[in-house]
Design a protein around this motif. Sequence first.
Motif, PDB file in Angstrom:
ATOM      1  N   SER A 140       3.647  -2.518  -1.407  1.00 30.71           N
ATOM      2  CA  SER A 140       3.623  -3.329  -0.493  1.00 30.71           C
ATOM      3  C   SER A 140       4.507  -2.245   1.006  1.00 30.71           C
ATOM      4  O   SER A 140       3.970  -1.970   2.109  1.00 30.71           O
ATOM      5  CB  SER A 140       2.827  -4.619   0.335  1.00 30.71           C
ATOM      6  N   SER A 141       5.725  -2.160   0.363  1.00 29.84           N
ATOM      7  CA  SER A 141       6.463  -1.378   0.947  1.00 29.84           C
ATOM      8  C   SER A 141       7.366  -0.243   0.433  1.00 29.84           C
ATOM      9  O   SER A 141       7.923  -0.870  -0.501  1.00 29.84           O
ATOM     10  CB  SER A 141       6.818  -1.862   2.174  1.00 29.84           C
ATOM     11  N   VAL A 142       7.823   0.558   0.916  1.00 27.25           N
ATOM     12  CA  VAL A 142       9.152   1.205   0.486  1.00 27.25           C
ATOM     13  C   VAL A 142      10.026   1.487   1.754  1.00 27.25           C
ATOM     14  O   VAL A 142       9.382   2.314   2.526  1.00 27.25           O
ATOM     15  CB  VAL A 142       8.459   2.728   0.318  1.00 27.25           C
TER      16      VAL A 142
ATOM     17  N   TYR B   3       3.288 -10.290  -2.445  1.00 30.84           N
ATOM     18  CA  TYR B   3       3.692  -8.723  -1.980  1.00 30.84           C
ATOM     19  C   TYR B   3       4.850  -8.276  -2.739  1.00 30.84           C
ATOM     20  O   TYR B   3       6.101  -8.754  -3.335  1.00 30.84           O
ATOM     21  CB  TYR B   3       3.741  -8.847  -0.688  1.00 30.84           C
ATOM     22  N   LYS B   4       4.735  -6.956  -2.882  1.00 33.19           N
ATOM     23  CA  LYS B   4       5.692  -6.637  -3.946  1.00 33.19           C
ATOM     24  C   LYS B   4       6.412  -5.214  -3.402  1.00 33.19           C
ATOM     25  O   LYS B   4       5.505  -4.680  -2.665  1.00 33.19           O
ATOM     26  CB  LYS B   4       5.389  -6.110  -5.304  1.00 33.19           C
ATOM     27  N   ILE B   5       7.350  -5.626  -3.121  1.00 32.54           N
ATOM     28  CA  ILE B   5       8.341  -4.350  -2.137  1.00 32.54           C
ATOM     29  C   ILE B   5       9.134  -3.751  -2.846  1.00 32.54           C
ATOM     30  O   ILE B   5       9.296  -4.040  -3.954  1.00 32.54           O
ATOM     31  CB  ILE B   5       9.193  -4.663  -0.569  1.00 32.54           C
ATOM     32  N   GLN B   6       9.841  -2.259  -2.337  1.00 29.84           N
ATOM     33  CA  GLN B   6      10.931  -1.546  -3.155  1.00 29.84           C
ATOM     34  C   GLN B   6      11.498  -1.389  -2.340  1.00 29.84           C
ATOM     35  O   GLN B   6      11.476  -0.677  -0.896  1.00 29.84           O
ATOM     36  CB  GLN B   6       9.480  -0.319  -3.362  1.00 29.84           C
ATOM     37  N   VAL B  11      12.056  -2.329  -7.755  1.00 34.13           N
ATOM     38  CA  VAL B  11      10.962  -3.493  -6.634  1.00 34.13           C
ATOM     39  C   VAL B  11      11.345  -4.973  -7.007  1.00 34.13           C
ATOM     40  O   VAL B  11      11.232  -4.673  -8.216  1.00 34.13           O
ATOM     41  CB  VAL B  11       9.702  -2.525  -7.631  1.00 34.13           C
ATOM     42  N   ILE B  22       5.320  -7.948   5.992  1.00 38.11           N
ATOM     43  CA  ILE B  22       4.217  -6.424   5.394  1.00 38.11           C
ATOM     44  C   ILE B  22       2.882  -7.201   6.594  1.00 38.11           C
ATOM     45  O   ILE B  22       2.083  -5.954   6.666  1.00 38.11           O
ATOM     46  CB  ILE B  22       3.668  -6.631   4.441  1.00 38.11           C
TER      47      ILE B  22
END
Lengths: 284, 62
Positions: A140-142, B3-6, B11, B22
């Motif tokens: 959902s975000s980088v 939510y997965k964030i990187q 990750v 987000i």
Amino acid sequence: MAIQDFTAGQVLTAVQMDNLQANDYNQTVSTKTASYTLVAADKGTRVVMNSASATTITVNTSLFSAGDTLFLQNISTGVCTVTAGTATVSSAGPLAIPQNGSGTLYFTSAGVSIYYPSAVTATPSGLTLISATTIGTAVSSVTVSGAFSSTYDNYEIKISGGVGSAGGALSLQLGATTTGYYKAGNVNSYAGLFNGTATANAANWNNVGTHATNVLSGQIWLFDPNLAKPTKFISNYQFTGTTGDSSQQSGFLDNSTQYTAFTITPGTGTLTGGTIRVYGYQNS
Amino acid sequence: MTYKIQINDLVRDATAEEAAQIEAAQAEAVAQNEAQIAKQISRQAVLNKLGLTADEAAALLG
């Protein structure tokens, strides 16, 4: 002549003495025409690479002792790269030896070496790749940290190769700042509709890129993100659907914060795959 | 919603605070998109009132 292991009672001949002495004034040379793994007998000698193709010199542990040195040299067009095998090789300079380049490999222990490249004035590149971040699956975000530093004033971020789970616009946030983003620009459809867009004091710069199930696209130029002055930007993207659009935006962030990181967020859904590359523009 | 964030190559699941961020970013994107659509609709309404096509309007502004 490689180093000898004389034993008690052994007669040292004049030839051996001359050979050993000669190594001090006219170093023993072994020429290699293909990639080579160093052996113990290379200690104190000069290893000369002579190959038109790229080669490596591999450095393994337990062959040399603390204080041992050897000289590495490349006389042909194929770049030779000093490569850590089972030993470590560190260096303040490049490990790649170009034609007519050279350097000294120095061991601080049996498994630890330092390569000292001979001084070569490298031609600075106008644009240097700082980082390449592969986007994971359904994120959902980088956030890319360590992207900006005092080394460069200006940067280019290129986002490409992946897809979104749905269609939308990418937004960019600097550090943890969520206010003060100003921009103006346009989003123009390929069908001929021209639309101006503008946002004031927003939480991020929106529309710096686009994402859909068949595309991920964005080019962003950042000016002075690591300097104590407002960061400026220009961006554009190209949607690849025949009924899509392209966009150009520019603006600034209304503060003087020095940033090292940025975050890309899809307008809806998630991102999968593709790469975020950060390039630095050489200052001089 | 999870939510997965990187962060660089890592990750992981977003914290509550990160998830809120987000959602805020995506809500702002939706709001901006809706504002843009509203502007398009209003622009089209004006064009209709004037009896112009989009191409003619572009030519006029060009």
